[in-house]
Write an enzyme that holds these catalytic residues in place. Structure first.
Site, PDB file in Angstrom:
ATOM      1  CG  ASP A 170      -0.412   0.121   2.465  1.00 41.80           C
ATOM      2  OD1 ASP A 170       1.038   0.003   2.260  1.00 41.80           O
ATOM      3  OD2 ASP A 170      -1.180   0.559   3.309  1.00 41.80           O
ATOM      4  CG  HIS A 200       8.479  -1.097   1.330  1.00 44.94           C
ATOM      5  ND1 HIS A 200       8.726  -1.534   2.987  1.00 44.94           N
ATOM      6  CD2 HIS A 200       6.901  -1.082   1.582  1.00 44.94           C
ATOM      7  CE1 HIS A 200       7.348  -1.600   3.061  1.00 44.94           C
ATOM      8  NE2 HIS A 200       6.682  -1.490   2.023  1.00 44.94           N
ATOM      9  CE1 TYR A 263       8.963   1.177   4.942  1.00 45.52           C
ATOM     10  CE2 TYR A 263       7.563   1.887   2.664  1.00 45.52           C
ATOM     11  CZ  TYR A 263       7.939   1.661   4.402  1.00 45.52           C
ATOM     12  OH  TYR A 263       5.991   1.328   5.291  1.00 45.52           O
ATOM     13  NE  ARG A 283       5.199   3.578  13.027  1.00 45.81           N
ATOM     14  CZ  ARG A 283       3.783   4.504  13.434  1.00 45.81           C
ATOM     15  NH1 ARG A 283       4.116   5.504  13.835  1.00 45.81           N
ATOM     16  NH2 ARG A 283       2.680   3.778  13.047  1.00 45.81           N
TER      17      ARG A 283
HETATM   18  P1  NAD Z   1      -0.511  -7.909  14.047  1.00 44.07           P
HETATM   19  O1  NAD Z   1       0.522  -8.021  14.695  1.00 44.07           O
HETATM   20  O2  NAD Z   1      -1.637  -6.822  14.470  1.00 44.07           O
HETATM   21  O3  NAD Z   1      -1.522  -9.268  13.646  1.00 44.07           O
HETATM   22  C1  NAD Z   1      -0.587  -9.952  12.610  1.00 44.07           C
HETATM   23  C2  NAD Z   1      -1.701 -10.611  13.017  1.00 44.07           C
HETATM   24  O4  NAD Z   1      -0.854 -12.101  12.745  1.00 44.07           O
HETATM   25  C3  NAD Z   1      -1.507 -11.962  14.777  1.00 44.07           C
HETATM   26  O5  NAD Z   1      -3.335 -11.345  15.164  1.00 44.07           O
HETATM   27  C4  NAD Z   1      -0.765 -12.440  14.809  1.00 44.07           C
HETATM   28  O6  NAD Z   1      -1.315 -13.380  16.397  1.00 44.07           O
HETATM   29  C5  NAD Z   1      -0.995 -13.213  13.809  1.00 44.07           C
HETATM   30  N1  NAD Z   1       0.210 -14.400  12.734  1.00 44.07           N
HETATM   31  C6  NAD Z   1       0.546 -14.187  12.695  1.00 44.07           C
HETATM   32  N2  NAD Z   1       1.702 -15.361  12.818  1.00 44.07           N
HETATM   33  C7  NAD Z   1       0.641 -15.805  11.889  1.00 44.07           C
HETATM   34  C8  NAD Z   1       0.479 -17.159  11.167  1.00 44.07           C
HETATM   35  N3  NAD Z   1       1.559 -18.020  10.449  1.00 44.07           N
HETATM   36  N4  NAD Z   1      -0.321 -17.394  10.859  1.00 44.07           N
HETATM   37  C9  NAD Z   1      -1.871 -17.591  10.890  1.00 44.07           C
HETATM   38  N5  NAD Z   1      -2.021 -16.625  11.944  1.00 44.07           N
HETATM   39  C10 NAD Z   1      -0.379 -15.425  12.155  1.00 44.07           C
HETATM   40  O7  NAD Z   1       0.189  -6.934  12.654  1.00 44.07           O
HETATM   41  P2  NAD Z   1      -0.419  -5.548  12.093  1.00 44.07           P
HETATM   42  O8  NAD Z   1       0.537  -4.601  12.105  1.00 44.07           O
HETATM   43  O9  NAD Z   1      -1.670  -5.997  11.549  1.00 44.07           O
HETATM   44  O10 NAD Z   1       0.057  -6.538  10.385  1.00 44.07           O
HETATM   45  C11 NAD Z   1       0.073  -7.399   9.767  1.00 44.07           C
HETATM   46  C12 NAD Z   1       0.555  -7.318   9.054  1.00 44.07           C
HETATM   47  O11 NAD Z   1       0.552  -6.650   7.360  1.00 44.07           O
HETATM   48  C13 NAD Z   1       2.376  -7.398   8.571  1.00 44.07           C
HETATM   49  O12 NAD Z   1       2.709  -7.842   8.501  1.00 44.07           O
HETATM   50  C14 NAD Z   1       2.329  -5.330   8.208  1.00 44.07           C
HETATM   51  O13 NAD Z   1       3.551  -5.739   7.861  1.00 44.07           O
HETATM   52  C15 NAD Z   1       1.465  -6.025   7.101  1.00 44.07           C
HETATM   53  N6  NAD Z   1       1.185  -4.764   6.786  1.00 44.07           N
HETATM   54  C16 NAD Z   1       1.012  -4.502   5.217  1.00 44.07           C
HETATM   55  C17 NAD Z   1       0.067  -3.613   4.224  1.00 44.07           C
HETATM   56  C18 NAD Z   1       0.850  -3.127   3.447  1.00 44.07           C
HETATM   57  O14 NAD Z   1       0.043  -3.081   2.359  1.00 44.07           O
HETATM   58  N7  NAD Z   1       1.786  -3.934   2.190  1.00 44.07           N
HETATM   59  C19 NAD Z   1      -0.132  -1.973   5.233  1.00 44.07           C
HETATM   60  C20 NAD Z   1      -0.283  -3.100   6.667  1.00 44.07           C
HETATM   61  C21 NAD Z   1       0.413  -3.916   6.779  1.00 44.07           C
END
Ligand code: NAD
Length: 440
Positions: A170, A200, A263, A283
């Site tokens: 995103d 990134h 980034y 962060r």
């Molecule tokens: P978070 O820790 O709040 O949530 C992540 C969840 O994943 C947790 O509930 C955890 O228990 C679960 N989890 C971990 N390992 C797992 C597995 N093997 N199987 C199933 N569930 C599992 O984290 P967050 O801040 O909400 O971020 C979630 C992800 O989304 C991160 O990787 C973050 O970098 C990514 N993200 C990506 C974008 C994008 O557009 N690329 C934007 C925002 C966040």
């Protein structure tokens, strides 16, 4: 109109409620028949899910909602898997950020040693989701935005080549939203962009409005002075993000013909980043103290009151790109989107097997990348170095190789020497014992 069944993997994520509200707001173009949450942390997921259940009951009782930690239940009868897992959750992110900083090196979620450490955790988690999908719903597509997307994408390309997985980020969308504000357009969809790079790690080369008018001169002038801080102050932007958007002006100065992804500051100005980091509070601490607390307490308030008005949960409107992607596949819209795909010659003078972030047309068979052509030495040199880092991380994971991971860290532009790389690596190995394959 067809209705879809979706599973959100990482149901306990702080982003899940915002995504659910976004899906509800977009039901006219992407109707749902079923919505499931899946997480391997049942307790964390339960709080988010019980609150979302109340929201769904109020707004869309027709959608069959459930949540589970059982892969078979989660992944059976689904059309789309929306994946946002964080293997190791925030406490491990905190270590990814703080360990490199202890050695005077950038400590960041997806860039440099922190991103490498996170990659070594994420690969196994995401491959597991791909395998569940292939086993229980082989016709489904996975829309993956779990980070670090570059390393995860290389791993899925190499280790699950047949998987129907699309990796998307995103960050370009967020920056394009700011660009639209800067040039006075209603939103980013009023612009047509050309962009290339790695996740990134990329550059916009052309930005036009729908009539083909070149918006680059105006952007160039503005970004050179203000970075991506838009004219109207956004109260919601946190200070650390604001710094990143402002710093884009220095990044852009390196190649004024293009517009950079924010980034790049971690690779081009690592000394500045380290000097402006607090090794005691990164962060991850900000997110745990604010975002995580806020989302979970709002969910608890909703559950206690039994109604959604009791807690403030924000719709993640900008995440509607996920619906754009899902509808592109579901309805063969041929929407033009930036995706992380195998290069395959799109960037003419770059490795065919590199995962690059470039514009693609998306339809029912997935992405059709657009040609980029030749890229200049500056970008090519940086990208070659970074793509080698990403490939070495996947080598290390696959071969359980300490040597390959040491090479990856040494090659990262954020790390000054092989000895510093080794010292960081030894600390990371220790911290990641429960998550990484055992290296030898
Ligand atoms: P978070 O820790 O709040 O949530 C992540 C969840 O994943 C947790 O509930 C955890 O228990 C679960 N989890 C971990 N390992 C797992 C597995 N093997 N199987 C199933 N569930 C599992 O984290 P967050 O801040 O909400 O971020 C979630 C992800 O989304 C991160 O990787 C973050 O970098 C990514 N993200 C990506 C974008 C994008 O557009 N690329 C934007 C925002 C966040």
């Amino acid at each position: 109109m067809k209705k879809f069944s979706v599973v959100i993997a990482g149901g306990g994520s702080t982003f899940t409620p915002g995504i659910v509200l976004m899906l509800l707001a977009n039901r006219d173009r992407f109707p749902l028949r079923a919505l499931k949450f899946y997480d391997n942390d049942g307790a964390r997921q339960e709080t988010i899910a019980e609150a979302c259940k109340i929201i769904l009951r109020e707004q869309a009782p027709d959608i069959d909602f459930s949540y589970t930690t059982d892969p078979k239940t989660a992944f059976s009868d689904v059309d789309f898997v929306m994946a946002h897992i964080r293997v190791g959750k925030y406490p491990m992110r905190e270590k990814d950020e703080k360990i490199p900083l202890r050695h005077g090196v950038v400590g960041q979620e997806t860039c440099g040693p922190g991103g490498i450490a996170y990659g070594m955790r994420s690969i196994g988690g995401v491959l597991e989701l791909v395998d569940y999908m292939q086993q229980y719903s082989p016709n489904a597509w996975m829309l993956n935005y779990s980070n670090p997307a570059a390393i995860v994408a290389e791993a899925t390309r190499r280790l699950r080549p047949q998987a129907k997985i699309l990796n998307i980020c995103d960050m370009p969308i967020g920056i394009e939203g700011r660009m639209a504000q800067i040039v006075g357009l209603p939103d980013r969809k009023a612009m047509r962009v050309r962009y290339y790079g790695l996740n990134h790690f990329g550059w916009w080369t052309s930005i036009e409005d729908q009539n083909g008018n070149d918006l680059m001169p105006k952007l160039r002038e503005y970004v050179a002075k203000n970075g991506y801080v838009p004219p109207a102050k956004d109260e919601h932007t946190e200070a650390s993000w604001n710094d990143t958007f402002a710093k884009a002006k220095d990044v852009q100065a390196l190649d004024p013909d293009t517009m950079p992804n924010t980034y790049l500051k971690y690779y081009l100005f690592p000394d500045y980043v380290v000097a402006h980091s607090n090794p005691e509070r990164t962060r991850a601490n900000e997110v745990m103290d604010h975002r995580e607390k806020q989302v979970f307490s709002a969910c608890r308030a909703i559950i206690e009151a039994g109604k959604s008005s009791a807690g403030e949960l924000e719709i993640d409107e900008h995440a509607s790109y996920i619906v754009d992607l899902a509808t592109a596949i579901a309805f063969n819209t041929q929407a033009r989107m930036l995706l992380i795909v195998p290069n395959n010659g799109a960037i003419h003078n770059f490795d065919a097997d590199a995962m690059v972030e470039i514009p693609c047309l998306v339809g029912k068979n997935g992405p059709e990348p657009l040609t980029v052509g030749d890229i200049p030495h500056f970008q090519k040199g940086l990208m070659s170095q970074q793509v080698a880092v990403e490939k070495l991380v996947v080598d290390a994971w696959e071969q359980h190789s300490y040597q390959k991971l040491w090479q990856a860290l040494t090659l990262s532009k954020t790390v000054p020497s092989a000895s510093v790389a080794k010292a960081i690596l030894d600390d990371l190995v220790e911290a990641n014992r429960d998550y990484w394959p055992e290296l030898h």
